[in-house]
Design an enzyme around this catalytic site. Structure first.
Site, PDB file in Angstrom:
ATOM      1  N   GLU A  49      50.472  21.718 -10.901  1.00  0.00           N
ATOM      2  CA  GLU A  49      51.313  20.596 -10.482  1.00  0.00           C
ATOM      3  C   GLU A  49      50.524  19.291 -10.434  1.00  0.00           C
ATOM      4  OE1 GLU A  49      54.675  20.262  -9.732  1.00  0.00           O
ATOM      5  OE2 GLU A  49      54.787  22.201 -10.742  1.00  0.00           O
ATOM      6  N   CYS A  80      66.951  17.395 -21.326  1.00  0.00           N
ATOM      7  CA  CYS A  80      67.289  16.067 -20.800  1.00  0.00           C
ATOM      8  C   CYS A  80      66.071  15.156 -20.901  1.00  0.00           C
ATOM      9  CB  CYS A  80      67.760  16.202 -19.346  1.00  0.00           C
ATOM     10  SG  CYS A  80      68.553  14.724 -18.680  1.00  0.00           S
ATOM     11  N   CYS A 126      72.875  21.170 -23.242  1.00  0.00           N
ATOM     12  CA  CYS A 126      72.693  21.109 -21.786  1.00  0.00           C
ATOM     13  C   CYS A 126      73.817  21.849 -21.060  1.00  0.00           C
ATOM     14  CB  CYS A 126      72.650  19.652 -21.325  1.00  0.00           C
ATOM     15  SG  CYS A 126      72.459  19.481 -19.529  1.00  0.00           S
ATOM     16  N   CYS A 153      78.283  15.683 -16.593  1.00  0.00           N
ATOM     17  CA  CYS A 153      77.221  14.665 -16.532  1.00  0.00           C
ATOM     18  C   CYS A 153      77.808  13.265 -16.672  1.00  0.00           C
ATOM     19  CB  CYS A 153      76.192  14.916 -17.633  1.00  0.00           C
ATOM     20  SG  CYS A 153      74.889  13.668 -17.689  1.00  0.00           S
TER      21      CYS A 153
END
Length: 220
Positions: free
Chosen positions: A35, A190, A200, A206
């Site tokens: 991360e 995306c 998607c 959306c």
């Protein structure tokens, strides 16, 4: 689990990435290291650095016992060197104050150098089986487009709104799958430019897609 999170989990099970180096033999240390490295850095760039770090410092105690100069040398070329400095500081704190085990609550995690709320959420959800909320760049892009949030990402009002949506959509079960799924969706479908909207799972609801604003949102 709401419809949003259910669709992302279902999509990830079929189409998500499952063979990234940090997705194998998952531990808090490996999730944390990945991360930090992935902040503002592409996956393909991070892969060799992640493997070299694990080879030299397989456990957090090994990293804690290293010199700052050695850590920075291994980090060389990855950029944003404060990440490496904070990585080393945090490894020392966990090694000395927590006997090598990561704290298991959000507040304790975010007290550590270089660990913000989103990174802490990833550690909790991906490696500890706990509910942790994330809001990295990929998640911001998915949520801002889905909810048609037109404010600038740098504005606190926009950030607060995105955190509310992120918290609302994060399920209490299968949080690890959802977390990986929404990050993957932002990274592979995306995307910042030329998003693959037809692939998607959220396309029918959306807002940015409906109003042809995927190139304008998120605003920077």
């Amino acid at each position: 689990m709401n419809n949003f999170s259910h669709k992302i989990i279902s999509w990830y099970e079929v189409s998500g990435r499952k063979n990234l180096p940090w997705q194998k033999d998952i531990t808090p240390y490996r999730v944390w290291l990945s991360e930090i490295m992935l902040q503002q850095t592409q996956v393909e760039t991070v892969k060799p650095y992640f493997m070299r770090f694990l080879e030299k410092y397989p456990k957090i105690g090994d990293l804690a016992c290293a010199s700052t100069d050695d850590v920075l040398a291994l980090w060389s070329g990855l950029g944003y060197y404060n990440r490496a400095k904070n990585l080393h500081k945090t490894s020392i704190i966990i090694h000395e104050d927590y006997q090598g085990a990561f704290p298991t609550c959000l507040d304790r995690l975010t007290e550590l150098p270089g660990i913000g709320s989103s990174t802490a959420g990833a550690i909790l959800s991906l490696s500890m089986g706990k509910r942790g909320v994330i809001l990295d760049g990929n998640v911001k892009r998915v949520l801002s487009r889905f909810h048609l949030i037109e404010g600038y990402l740098e504005d606190k009002t926009t950030t607060d709104e995105l955190w509310r949506h992120a918290d609302r959509h994060t399920p209490a079960i299968e949080t690890n799958v959802y977390t990986q799924g929404i990050m993957d969706l932002g990274a592979t479908i995306c995307k910042r430019s030329a998003p693959a909207c037809s692939e998607c799972p959220l396309v029918n609801r959306c807002g940015a897609h409906r109003y042809h604003m995927t190139e304008q949102i998120p605003r920077r």
